[in-house]
Design an enzyme around this catalytic site. Structure first.
Site, mmCIF file in Angstrom:
data_model
loop_
_atom_site.group_PDB
_atom_site.id
_atom_site.type_symbol
_atom_site.label_atom_id
_atom_site.label_comp_id
_atom_site.label_asym_id
_atom_site.label_seq_id
_atom_site.Cartn_x
_atom_site.Cartn_y
_atom_site.Cartn_z
ATOM 1 C CD GLN A 129 -2.458 -1.296 2.699
ATOM 2 O OE1 GLN A 129 -3.415 -0.592 3.006
ATOM 3 N NE2 GLN A 129 -1.907 -2.163 3.542
ATOM 4 C CG ASN A 130 4.077 1.304 2.439
ATOM 5 O OD1 ASN A 130 3.045 1.632 3.019
ATOM 6 N ND2 ASN A 130 4.970 0.506 2.986
ATOM 7 C CB VAL A 131 2.956 5.913 -2.627
ATOM 8 C CG1 VAL A 131 1.553 5.353 -2.813
ATOM 9 C CG2 VAL A 131 2.962 6.956 -1.501
ATOM 10 C CG HIS A 156 -3.006 2.506 -2.257
ATOM 11 N ND1 HIS A 156 -2.918 2.374 -0.879
ATOM 12 C CD2 HIS A 156 -4.115 1.795 -2.617
ATOM 13 C CE1 HIS A 156 -3.917 1.634 -0.434
ATOM 14 N NE2 HIS A 156 -4.649 1.267 -1.472
ATOM 15 N N GLY A 270 2.853 -4.981 8.887
ATOM 16 C CA GLY A 270 2.896 -3.546 9.094
ATOM 17 C C GLY A 270 1.723 -2.759 8.547
ATOM 18 N N GLY A 298 -0.488 -3.389 17.362
ATOM 19 C CA GLY A 298 -1.693 -2.596 17.557
ATOM 20 C C GLY A 298 -2.904 -3.166 16.845
#
Length: 354
Positions: A129-131, A156, A270, A298
């Site tokens: 999902q990181n750009v 993304h 992550g 989390g």
């Protein structure tokens, strides 16, 4: 239409069921056991890049870190009115100032551990999902861009390219140079921030938080030169990524589903899966009866799903040991793997007003 930042459902955040306690050694063994059969697909999120100095959207409690910060939404970005023009100007300035920290970021130990698992073909596909392009950087010495592009899906999009609304694409460094030439006063401002170390708070999408009262209406966006050659004036340009409120590209969606379908198991690292484009990939894997293991600190959107096995430890704490465990002596005999397992920064962002 009301668009909001994707979030974890309140019922999940308010749940009181504690995570299963596990030691790093036991977690290392369990993840290695899960990965050992190979043909694994891996979904990663902003938590993977935190040790590279790039802040995540959400903290360890699963809540949005900066509730007072309002990202620019796609509907605002493409608004043809004067209001839309103002939004694009604000975005371009914020993005102009925020790109350099992302551009200069280096892969961390998690990126290199996952790169080693990809290089040895235990992980066949990474869906990120990181750009920020850091998965690509970690493999740049062993894979050409075409191979990396086939094995890493940037769900993304990427910050490292810019395109106009007529489809003309330009390398981000070239576009940044055009912006600097058009806005010498803002170039000087950016340089002064670099010298003094007073860098604005940068978000994972390369956007920054500007101080109250900053006048951005003096910032100018140059026309797309390719459009000018076609006798068209056009300054509607955006980073080649998906904004909040924008639909996922069909090509990316189809490929992500295909990557899940072709794998035998799914490893998630992550991410809170707050964004539905990633959460539905997990749901698709479960529908296909694929085993799923998640490594994240989390609450996550998947916490209510009994089929998902979750380990709550930082990926940077154990993933290199996981690679050594699953590959055995070969991990140290293969030069590229050995280099990857000794590479990676650990430079998490400094605490601020989050």
């Amino acid at each position: 239409m009301r668009i909001s930042v994707p979030s974890i459902p309140k019922v999940v955040l308010s749940a009181t069921s504690p995570a299963r306690t596990i030691t790093p050694a036991a977690a290392t063994e369990r993840i290695a056991e899960f990965l050992a059969p190979g043909n694994v697909a891996c979904i990663t999120g902003a938590g993977v890049s935190v040790d590279s100095g790039i802040r995540a959207y959400r903290g360890d409690n699963g809540r949005y870190l900066n509730p007072n910060y309002k990202p620019i939404f796609y509907q605002e970005l493409v608004d043809p009115t004067a209001k839309g023009f103002a939004f694009r100007l604000l975005l371009r300035l914020r993005s102009y100032l925020g790109y350099k920290p992302v551009k200069d970021a280096l892969p961390n130990t998690t990126h290199y551990a996952l790169a080693a698992l990809q290089y040895t073909s235990l992980i066949k596909k990474v869906i990120t999902q990181n750009v920020d392009g850091l998965h690509h950087k970690a493999l740049a010495d062993v894979w050409d861009p075409v191979t990396a592009g086939e094995r890493i899906l940037e769900l993304h999009g990427t910050l490292h390219k810019v395109h106009c609304n007529h489809g003309h694409t330009v390398d981000r460094n070239t576009f940044q140079a055009r912006l600097s030439a058009t806005n010498p006063q803002w170039k000087a401002f950016a340089d002064s921030l670099e010298v003094t170390g007073q860098k604005p708070r940068t978000n994972p999408d390369g956007d920054v938080v500007l101080e109250e009262g900053v006048r951005y209406d003096t910032f100018k966006v140059p026309e797309c030169p390719e459009c000018l050659l076609e006798d068209r004036r056009n300054s509607i340009l955006k980073p080649d990524l998906i904004f909040f409120g924008e639909s996922l590209r069909q090509e990316a969606r189809d490929r992500s589903y295909a990557d899940i379908e072709s794998c035998d198991r799914l490893f998630i690292v992550g991410t809170t899966l707050a964004t539905y484009s990633a959460f539905r990939l997990l749901k698709h894997a479960l529908e296909l009866k694929k085993p799923v293991l998640m490594l994240n600190v989390g609450p996550t959107r998947a916490d209510s799903l009994e089929q998902v096995e979750k380990i709550e430890l930082p990926s940077g704490l154990i993933l290199r040991d996981v690679v050594r465990n699953v590959l055995g002596v070969n991990a140290m005999e293969e030069a590229n793997v050995r280099r990857m397992l000794s590479s990676g920064v650990v430079q998490p962002p400094l605490d601020d007003d989050d």
